[in-house]
Every structure is written in C-alpha cells, then in structure tokens.
Design a protein around this motif. Structure first.
Motif, PDB file in Angstrom:
ATOM      1  N   GLU A  13      -2.027  -0.866  -4.127  1.00 31.64           N
ATOM      2  CA  GLU A  13      -3.178  -0.119  -3.620  1.00 31.64           C
ATOM      3  C   GLU A  13      -2.753   1.252  -3.075  1.00 31.64           C
ATOM      4  O   GLU A  13      -1.725   1.389  -2.410  1.00 31.64           O
ATOM      5  CB  GLU A  13      -3.853  -0.918  -2.498  1.00 31.64           C
ATOM      6  CG  GLU A  13      -5.066  -0.244  -1.881  1.00 31.64           C
ATOM      7  CD  GLU A  13      -6.163   0.021  -2.903  1.00 31.64           C
ATOM      8  OE1 GLU A  13      -6.675   1.153  -2.904  1.00 31.64           O
ATOM      9  OE2 GLU A  13      -6.482  -0.883  -3.699  1.00 31.64           O
ATOM     10  N   ASN A  56      -1.780   1.859 -10.145  1.00 30.48           N
ATOM     11  CA  ASN A  56      -2.804   0.956 -10.684  1.00 30.48           C
ATOM     12  C   ASN A  56      -2.183  -0.082 -11.606  1.00 30.48           C
ATOM     13  O   ASN A  56      -2.535  -1.264 -11.579  1.00 30.48           O
ATOM     14  CB  ASN A  56      -3.878   1.748 -11.433  1.00 30.48           C
ATOM     15  CG  ASN A  56      -4.789   2.535 -10.505  1.00 30.48           C
ATOM     16  OD1 ASN A  56      -4.771   2.335  -9.287  1.00 30.48           O
ATOM     17  ND2 ASN A  56      -5.574   3.433 -11.064  1.00 30.48           N
ATOM     18  N   HIS A 115       0.849  -1.196   0.000  1.00 31.32           N
ATOM     19  CA  HIS A 115       0.000   0.000   0.000  1.00 31.32           C
ATOM     20  C   HIS A 115       0.879   1.238   0.000  1.00 31.32           C
ATOM     21  O   HIS A 115       1.867   1.311   0.737  1.00 31.32           O
ATOM     22  CB  HIS A 115      -0.918   0.029   1.226  1.00 31.32           C
ATOM     23  CG  HIS A 115      -1.883   1.185   1.209  1.00 31.32           C
ATOM     24  ND1 HIS A 115      -1.531   2.453   1.648  1.00 31.32           N
ATOM     25  CD2 HIS A 115      -3.178   1.266   0.797  1.00 31.32           C
ATOM     26  CE1 HIS A 115      -2.573   3.260   1.497  1.00 31.32           C
ATOM     27  NE2 HIS A 115      -3.576   2.561   0.989  1.00 31.32           N
TER      28      HIS A 115
END
Length: 304
Positions: A266, A261, A6
């Motif tokens: 994420e 992406n 992330h």
C-alpha cells in the motif's frame, strides 16, 4: 520476501524535477501540478526551493507557491529546500513548516557543487537547524552521491554514515540517501544499508534513486527488502541528471506506484489520478513523460 506493509512516497517533481527545466513553468501551472498530485493521494510534495533566483530561476516563485498552499493549515506536507539561514528565513516568512538541507558524501562533489568542504557545508546548516528547532519546523537531510560520485567514483558506505549521523545529531528527522548519478545496483544498495542500518534505524532513512542506468526500480526493491519504507520519486520522471549528459534522472512516481501495486504494498496513491498530473506537466513542457508506465497508460487511455 517480506516488504514493509506501507510505503511513503515523497514527490519531488515540483522542486527537484522542475528546477533544471529550461522552459519556464508559471506559478499557476506549478500549483495545478501540486494540486493534482495531492488529489492522487500523495501526502508529501516538495513545493519549492529558497535558493538564489539567479542560480535557479525556475524556483524564483517558491514563496508565492508556499503562500498559496498554506501549509500551516494543511494536513499535507510541503517541504522546501533551504540551503542557508537566509533561505530558511524566507521560507518561514512564506509559511513553510518543513524544510530540507543538502549535504554530500563525496568531498570533491561538495567542493564542485557548493564550493565548500563537507565539514563547512554542515557548519552552514547549523544555524538553519537551530532556527528550525526554535520555530518548530521539521528538517529533512539529503545526502548526495551515496552510491557513487562523478569525480571520486565509488563512495565508502561509512562516509555516507558519517554525514548522515551528523545531520541526525544536528536535528534532521530523516535522511534521504541520494544516488545522484544513478550508478547504484541492488548489490550496492544492500552493502550501503548493511553498513548504515546498525547505526541508523530504517525509519529515519529514505531512498532517492536516479534511473540513469535503469536500476532505480530494482534498487527500490532491494532497499525495501532491507526495511526502508520511504522513497523519493518524481511525477513523469521529471528531472535530468546534470552529471551524465542526456541521462534520465529521478525515478518516476508512476513507475514506483506500478511496482508497489504489483507487490501488493500500500502507498495510498491512485495511479489513474497520478496520470492526470503526469499529462498536465508533460503537455505543458511539450515532451512525453520519462515514465514508461505513464507513456503506456496514457497511450492506452488515448486509444479508448
């Protein structure tokens, strides 16, 4: 290649991006921009700068912005720049709960930019950090010229480490490493992080890359490969580079989200919703976004 699972994006458009714009941006437009950025999923949004309005007139309404956002009651993060104790006190009175201070890794840049040495600049921040601790306010530290200086050229990685470590010792929770003139390359990023990471954990470092020579996205990938998971970016690529005439400045948030992406990493940001924010501010300023992704997708949206 393994990347962090992330990535946190720190949106700097409303402050770093707009501060050098010649066209005055009204408070209500700034608030609309921030609201659209938040709606797109951005959770960390620079809201303003508590500097002298004579020096940076675009930021003269920062107190009004912070009061309208009510950061104390929001789950979002709205940091503001406070270069001295006077600025910190004004930010605190407006309700700010997170602030930032700026130092440089280049002695000559510090002298030219804020008219004092690196040591003196850090001494100026000491009362800000002390007051922040007293009031439970988080402080982020920015370090400029980490990959090159317009006056000194290359900067030694240990010089960056020395300033960063001092800011952390003073109480900063995170250090944003700024490639202020955008001269960095992936190899330079790796050399810098090879020197810093044995001394500072990746969780306390962020990347702030300018796109002057088109290397910002490549530099983000290199930093991710080294373990960094926080990056600064600016919607529509707002923000020029005052030390490279006519050059682009901050890496565009849209371009970074497109990258993430594509990598399957994420970040929690909707690119479609982000385009609404990009269209808003670009339309107001009367110029196309600097983001290549935004230009392509907005043109596609307009043709549908």
């Amino acid at each position: 290649m393994r990347y962090p699972s992330h990535i946190t994006l720190v949106e700097v458009g409303p402050r770093d991006g707009l501060q050098n714009e010649a066209t005055p941006v009204p408070t209500d437009v700034k608030l609309q921009l921030i609201q659209r950025l938040a709606a797109a999923g951005l959770t960390h949004i620079e809201a303003g700068s508590f500097v002298s309005p004579k020096r940076v007139p675009q930021m003269a309404d920062s107190a009004d912005i912070v009061r309208a956002l009510q950061p104390a009651a929001s789950p979002l993060h709205y940091p503001v720049l406070t270069p001295n104790l006077q600025g910190f006190d004004a930010a605190l009175a407006a309700g700010a709960r997170e602030v930032a201070v700026f130092a440089a890794a280049s002695e000559r840049f510090s002298q030219r930019n804020i008219q004092c040495s690196i040591a003196d600049s850090l001494a100026r921040f000491a009362p800000v950090l002390a007051a922040a601790r007293q009031h439970g306010v988080a402080v982020r530290g920015y370090v400029s010229c980490v990959l090159g200086c317009p006056y000194e050229g290359d900067i030694a990685p240990q010089a960056v480490a020395d300033v960063s470590l001092r800011l952390l010792e003073m109480g900063c929770t995170e250090i944003s490493l700024g490639d202020t003139i955008g001269v960095g390359t992936p190899a330079g990023v790796r050399r810098l992080l090879d020197a810093l990471l044995p001394q500072i954990p990746a969780s306390q470092l962020a990347g702030h890359f300018h796109d002057t020579y088109g290397m910002a996205i490549a530099n983000i990938v290199a930093a991710m490969e080294c373990g960094l998971a926080t990056f600064d970016s600016s919607v529509a690529g707002l923000g020029g580079c005052p030390y490279a005439q006519g050059a682009s400045g901050n890496v565009a948030t849209e371009d970074v989200v497109w990258l993430l992406n594509g990598l399957g990493v994420e970040c929690g940001v909707s690119l479609e919703a982000l385009l609404d924010a990009s269209a808003l501010i670009s339309g107001f300023l009367g110029k196309p976004p600097a983001s290549r992704v935004a230009r392509a997708l907005l043109a596609k949206r307009g043709s549908e």
